[in-house]
Design a protein around this motif. Structure first.
Motif, PDB file in Angstrom:
ATOM      1  N   ILE A   1     -12.465   1.680  -1.295  1.00  0.00           N
ATOM      2  CA  ILE A   1     -12.874   0.495  -1.789  1.00  0.00           C
ATOM      3  C   ILE A   1     -14.159   1.031  -2.474  1.00  0.00           C
ATOM      4  O   ILE A   1     -14.808   0.009  -1.508  1.00  0.00           O
ATOM      5  N   GLY A   2     -14.819   1.005  -3.780  1.00  0.00           N
ATOM      6  CA  GLY A   2     -16.804   0.287  -3.121  1.00  0.00           C
ATOM      7  C   GLY A   2     -17.269   0.017  -4.055  1.00  0.00           C
ATOM      8  O   GLY A   2     -15.994  -0.786  -5.103  1.00  0.00           O
TER       9      GLY A   2
ATOM     10  N   VAL B   1     -13.067   2.444   3.538  1.00  0.00           N
ATOM     11  CA  VAL B   1     -12.345   3.577   3.730  1.00  0.00           C
ATOM     12  C   VAL B   1     -11.071   3.370   4.251  1.00  0.00           C
ATOM     13  O   VAL B   1     -11.046   3.136   5.672  1.00  0.00           O
ATOM     14  N   PHE B   2     -10.048   2.385   3.731  1.00  0.00           N
ATOM     15  CA  PHE B   2      -9.006   2.649   4.644  1.00  0.00           C
ATOM     16  C   PHE B   2      -7.655   3.636   5.096  1.00  0.00           C
ATOM     17  O   PHE B   2      -7.190   3.785   3.278  1.00  0.00           O
ATOM     18  N   ARG B   3      -7.251   3.285   6.151  1.00  0.00           N
ATOM     19  CA  ARG B   3      -6.606   4.710   6.405  1.00  0.00           C
ATOM     20  C   ARG B   3      -4.371   3.746   6.328  1.00  0.00           C
ATOM     21  O   ARG B   3      -4.827   3.186   6.472  1.00  0.00           O
ATOM     22  N   VAL B   4      -3.689   4.640   5.295  1.00  0.00           N
ATOM     23  CA  VAL B   4      -2.397   4.399   5.368  1.00  0.00           C
ATOM     24  C   VAL B   4      -1.639   5.629   5.262  1.00  0.00           C
ATOM     25  O   VAL B   4      -1.767   6.438   5.080  1.00  0.00           O
TER      26      VAL B   4
ATOM     27  N   VAL C   1      -5.714  -6.009   2.516  1.00  0.00           N
ATOM     28  CA  VAL C   1      -4.235  -5.923   2.696  1.00  0.00           C
ATOM     29  C   VAL C   1      -4.067  -6.111   0.491  1.00  0.00           C
ATOM     30  O   VAL C   1      -3.623  -4.987   0.072  1.00  0.00           O
ATOM     31  N   ALA C   2      -4.533  -6.790   0.032  1.00  0.00           N
ATOM     32  CA  ALA C   2      -4.341  -7.555  -1.425  1.00  0.00           C
ATOM     33  C   ALA C   2      -5.146  -5.971  -2.459  1.00  0.00           C
ATOM     34  O   ALA C   2      -4.378  -5.840  -3.220  1.00  0.00           O
ATOM     35  N   ASN C   3      -6.012  -5.570  -1.500  1.00  0.00           N
ATOM     36  CA  ASN C   3      -7.590  -4.593  -1.964  1.00  0.00           C
ATOM     37  C   ASN C   3      -6.770  -3.778  -1.932  1.00  0.00           C
ATOM     38  O   ASN C   3      -6.737  -2.799  -2.789  1.00  0.00           O
ATOM     39  N   VAL C   4      -6.240  -3.195  -1.069  1.00  0.00           N
ATOM     40  CA  VAL C   4      -5.160  -1.850  -0.948  1.00  0.00           C
ATOM     41  C   VAL C   4      -4.326  -1.895  -1.625  1.00  0.00           C
ATOM     42  O   VAL C   4      -4.055  -0.465  -2.134  1.00  0.00           O
TER      43      VAL C   4
ATOM     44  N   GLY D   1      -1.991  -0.144  -8.469  1.00  0.00           N
ATOM     45  CA  GLY D   1      -2.488  -1.369  -9.519  1.00  0.00           C
ATOM     46  C   GLY D   1      -2.261  -2.357  -9.916  1.00  0.00           C
ATOM     47  O   GLY D   1      -1.773  -3.415  -8.902  1.00  0.00           O
ATOM     48  N   GLU D   2      -2.742  -3.089 -10.784  1.00  0.00           N
ATOM     49  CA  GLU D   2      -2.902  -4.842 -11.198  1.00  0.00           C
ATOM     50  C   GLU D   2      -0.733  -5.495 -11.271  1.00  0.00           C
ATOM     51  O   GLU D   2      -0.954  -6.455 -10.662  1.00  0.00           O
TER      52      GLU D   2
END
Length: 429
Positions: free
Chosen positions: A66-67, A107-110, A176-179, A185-186
């Motif tokens: 997310i940038g 940068v989120f690892r999932v 959490v919401a952003n990831v 998507g929305e």
């Protein structure tokens, strides 16, 4: 979105949970070093503490990036595809991942599994990582039709963000919401938020703040405001009582089982990889000696420390001239200013969330006054699980999966897998 999927054939069958026995004297300590092998005529054998890959339990691993652009936020997904690194933006393959460093902010690892059904967003506790949900994920996806997204919270695991020390519930619940938004998507699939300890508090804040558009249910695992607030005063002593480093990942896994931090060896072998990282120790450097943990602190945190074992490991590290050691990925002691905010008011916020709720506890004594009244009024479902440590979903992943599957099926959020419908959930017959 490019992603890696491990073939079903390559995934090994998962061993049943192996809760560790807590030894309290020198003779019992030998039980940790060896296990009795009846097939070899009673010859004792060394226990295997080697790490296990995430791919044994999850289907894919992504880095959600997310940038910030000049006028709006942008998001990418970096997926692990064999030995290649790709970035996908608006369904197009763009630059190599490592050329995006100037625009990347978070940068989120999932880790993910499943293609259909509701989405279980799994949030780990403080100091742990998404890998703490590995064994549980395999158990859960075998019981009901669902999708799983387990993420490393900021400052934890392999997630890399700016301001990694901002561990407020407001920031982490927005993460959490952003990831979820960047990944689905929305309009994401119907969501069930599941959190352990600090992750449970974040799940409650995310649900209470209406940060996600399609939350169906909320599950909190061993997080209660009253008992959490009571032990915060001893948290620094608890953290100081842990070893500062380990000479190998195997030794970190061994310690986690022997200390009682994780009482299931299978889970420890995959989970500890996300809790420690390798660093270099120069000549003359040494690991700090470990101080004993008082009985009250150990009891409050469901932990047990074999001081002789820990001290021996610290001394062996100190004697090394130059080597690689493994240290904790996050220093939770530096997050003390956020501790109170994680849990204060969480019981009433949990009760106010207008979705079906499930509270899983390691002991009935953990209930505080607000939750006791709310439970008597039928505001949420509650289940006290068999004897286990604080890392409930790691110690007894099958039992937690059974409880969550029953909750999901009763509310008709998902269907049981055909092979488990009649045997595990008789009310579905």
């Amino acid at each position: 979105m490019a992603s890696e999927r491990s073939s079903a054939e390559s995934r090994s069958s998962h061993l049943s949970s192996d809760p560790s026995i807590i030894a309290t004297d020198a003779s019992a300590n030998s039980m940790w070093e060896e296990s009795f092998d009846t097939e070899n005529h009673g010859v004792s054998t060394k226990r295997d503490y080697s790490p296990v890959s995430w791919s044994e339990y999850f289907e894919m691993m992504d880095d959600v990036v997310i940038g910030s652009g000049e006028t709006k936020d942008i998001s990418f997904t970096h997926s692990r595809i064999r030995d290649h690194s790709l970035c996908v933006y608006n369904n197009r393959c763009v630059y190599d991942y490592y050329s995006l460093t100037e625009v990347c902010v978070h940068v989120f690892r999932v880790y993910k599994s499943g293609q259909d059904g509701p989405l279980l967003v799994l949030l780990h506790g403080g100091g742990h990582s998404a890998l703490s949900w590995a064994v549980f994920t395999a158990a859960m996806t075998s019981r009901v039709t669902c999708r799983v997204l387990a993420m490393d919270l900021r400052g934890h695991g392999a997630t890399q963000v700016r301001h990694a020390d901002d561990l407020s519930t407001q920031t982490m619940s927005r993460d959490v919401a952003n990831v979820v938004r960047a990944t689905y998507g929305e309009i994401p699939p119907p969501i069930i938020l599941v959190g352990h300890n600090v992750g449970g508090a974040i799940a409650v804040h995310a649900a209470g703040g209406a940060l996600l558009p399609s939350v169906l249910g909320l599950v909190a695992i061993d997080v209660v405001e009253g008992s959490a607030m009571e032990v915060l005063h001893s948290m620094q002593n608890f953290l100081k009582g842990r070893p500062k480093s380990f000479k190998s990942i195997d030794h970190a896994i061994e310690w986690s089982v022997k200390s009682g931090q994780i009482r299931n060896l299978e889970s420890a072998k995959v989970s500890m990889v996300g809790q420690v990282r390798r660093c270099e120790v120069e000549e003359g450097d040494s690991a700090e000696p470990v101080s004993p943990v008082t009985e009250s602190v150990a009891e409050g945190h469901e932990e047990f420390y074999d001081l002789n074992y820990v001290t021996d490991k610290a001394e062996s590290i100190a004697s090394a001239e130059s080597c690689s050691v493994y240290s904790w990925r996050i220093d939770l002691s530096k997050a003390e200013k956020y501790w109170d905010g994680w849990f204060r008011g969480i019981s009433n916020l949990f009760l106010s969330c207008n979705v079906p709720k499930l509270l899983l506890l390691a002991g009935i004594d953990r209930l505080d006054r607000d939750l006791t009244i709310g439970q008597m009024q039928g505001k949420f479902m509650m289940q006290v699980l068999p004897p286990c440590g604080h890392a409930v979903h790691e110690d007894i992943p099958d039992k937690v999966a059974d409880a969550l599957a029953s909750f999901i099926i009763r509310h008709k959020f998902a269907e049981a897998r055909s092979e488990t419908k009649s045997s595990s959930y008789p009310f579905m017959r």
